[in-house]
Scaffold this motif. Structure first.
Motif, PDB file in Angstrom:
ATOM      1  N   UNK A   1       0.530  25.784  53.801  1.00 49.82           N
ATOM      2  CA  UNK A   1       0.410  26.036  55.241  1.00 49.82           C
ATOM      3  C   UNK A   1      -0.024  27.477  55.510  1.00 49.82           C
ATOM      4  N   UNK A   2       0.542  28.414  54.764  1.00 47.79           N
ATOM      5  CA  UNK A   2       0.196  29.826  54.941  1.00 47.79           C
ATOM      6  C   UNK A   2      -1.279  30.062  54.590  1.00 47.79           C
ATOM      7  N   UNK A   3      -1.732  29.484  53.496  1.00 48.17           N
ATOM      8  CA  UNK A   3      -3.133  29.643  53.090  1.00 48.17           C
ATOM      9  C   UNK A   3      -4.070  28.998  54.105  1.00 48.17           C
ATOM     10  N   UNK A   4      -3.693  27.859  54.632  1.00 47.55           N
ATOM     11  CA  UNK A   4      -4.509  27.172  55.638  1.00 47.55           C
ATOM     12  C   UNK A   4      -4.655  28.045  56.885  1.00 47.55           C
ATOM     13  N   UNK A   5      -3.526  28.562  57.365  1.00 45.94           N
ATOM     14  CA  UNK A   5      -3.538  29.428  58.553  1.00 45.94           C
ATOM     15  C   UNK A   5      -4.367  30.691  58.313  1.00 45.94           C
ATOM     16  N   UNK A   6      -4.195  31.297  57.154  1.00 51.15           N
ATOM     17  CA  UNK A   6      -4.933  32.514  56.825  1.00 51.15           C
ATOM     18  C   UNK A   6      -6.433  32.257  56.836  1.00 51.15           C
ATOM     19  N   UNK A   7      -6.843  31.173  56.229  1.00 52.59           N
ATOM     20  CA  UNK A   7      -8.275  30.854  56.178  1.00 52.59           C
ATOM     21  C   UNK A   7      -8.820  30.571  57.577  1.00 52.59           C
ATOM     22  N   UNK A   8      -8.055  29.876  58.388  1.00 50.60           N
ATOM     23  CA  UNK A   8      -8.511  29.556  59.750  1.00 50.60           C
ATOM     24  C   UNK A   8      -8.587  30.808  60.626  1.00 50.60           C
TER      25      UNK A   8
ATOM     26  N   UNK B   1      -8.391  25.994  50.630  1.00 45.37           N
ATOM     27  CA  UNK B   1      -7.446  27.093  50.384  1.00 45.37           C
ATOM     28  C   UNK B   1      -6.020  26.563  50.283  1.00 45.37           C
ATOM     29  N   UNK B   2      -5.675  25.607  51.128  1.00 48.72           N
ATOM     30  CA  UNK B   2      -4.329  25.017  51.096  1.00 48.72           C
ATOM     31  C   UNK B   2      -4.098  24.273  49.791  1.00 48.72           C
ATOM     32  N   UNK B   3      -5.071  23.494  49.358  1.00 50.29           N
ATOM     33  CA  UNK B   3      -4.937  22.746  48.100  1.00 50.29           C
ATOM     34  C   UNK B   3      -4.781  23.678  46.904  1.00 50.29           C
ATOM     35  N   UNK B   4      -5.563  24.762  46.900  1.00 51.60           N
ATOM     36  CA  UNK B   4      -5.475  25.734  45.798  1.00 51.60           C
ATOM     37  C   UNK B   4      -4.119  26.430  45.791  1.00 51.60           C
ATOM     38  N   UNK B   5      -3.607  26.776  46.960  1.00 47.06           N
ATOM     39  CA  UNK B   5      -2.291  27.434  47.033  1.00 47.06           C
ATOM     40  C   UNK B   5      -1.197  26.486  46.567  1.00 47.06           C
ATOM     41  N   UNK B   6      -1.298  25.222  46.957  1.00 47.54           N
ATOM     42  CA  UNK B   6      -0.308  24.214  46.553  1.00 47.54           C
ATOM     43  C   UNK B   6      -0.308  24.070  45.028  1.00 47.54           C
ATOM     44  N   UNK B   7      -1.501  24.031  44.437  1.00 40.97           N
ATOM     45  CA  UNK B   7      -1.604  23.887  42.986  1.00 40.97           C
ATOM     46  C   UNK B   7      -1.091  25.120  42.249  1.00 40.97           C
ATOM     47  N   UNK B   8      -1.432  26.325  42.760  1.00 39.06           N
ATOM     48  CA  UNK B   8      -0.938  27.559  42.135  1.00 39.06           C
ATOM     49  C   UNK B   8       0.587  27.589  42.156  1.00 39.06           C
ATOM     50  N   UNK B   9       1.168  27.206  43.271  1.00 38.82           N
ATOM     51  CA  UNK B   9       2.630  27.218  43.393  1.00 38.82           C
ATOM     52  C   UNK B   9       3.243  26.194  42.440  1.00 38.82           C
ATOM     53  N   UNK B  10       2.637  25.040  42.309  1.00 36.08           N
ATOM     54  CA  UNK B  10       3.158  24.007  41.415  1.00 36.08           C
ATOM     55  C   UNK B  10       3.137  24.470  39.965  1.00 36.08           C
ATOM     56  N   UNK B  11       2.080  25.183  39.600  1.00 38.92           N
ATOM     57  CA  UNK B  11       1.965  25.650  38.211  1.00 38.92           C
ATOM     58  C   UNK B  11       2.984  26.747  37.972  1.00 38.92           C
TER      59      UNK B  11
END
Length: 68
Positions: free
Chosen positions: A30-37, A58-68
């Motif tokens: 959500x934070x990455x999505x808002x930042x990009x928008x 950006x949201x998908x990439x942030x979600x994946x980084x956090x999961x890893x």
């Protein structure tokens, strides 16, 4: 290759998928999505396809980084 080695990528992918749905991963997304928008180029056409696509990516990439 033994059965355990063949199954490992599937288990890892499944675990990353579950971790990507945690509260922390969703918060990061959500934070990455808002930042990009909020980027300047998005403000000219905030509902345009390019802006939404970039924010979703950006949201998908942030979600994946956090999961890893």
């Amino acid at each position: 290759m033994d059965p355990v080695e063949r199954a490992l990528p599937g288990y890892r992918g499944s675990a990353l998928c579950r971790l990507g749905r945690t509260e922390g991963a969703e918060t990061a997304a959500r934070r990455a999505y808002r930042t990009e928008r909020n980027r300047l180029w998005c403000k000219d056409n905030p509902n345009g396809t390019d802006a939404i696509t970039a924010a979703s990516k950006a949201a998908d990439e942030a979600r994946e980084r956090t999961a890893r």
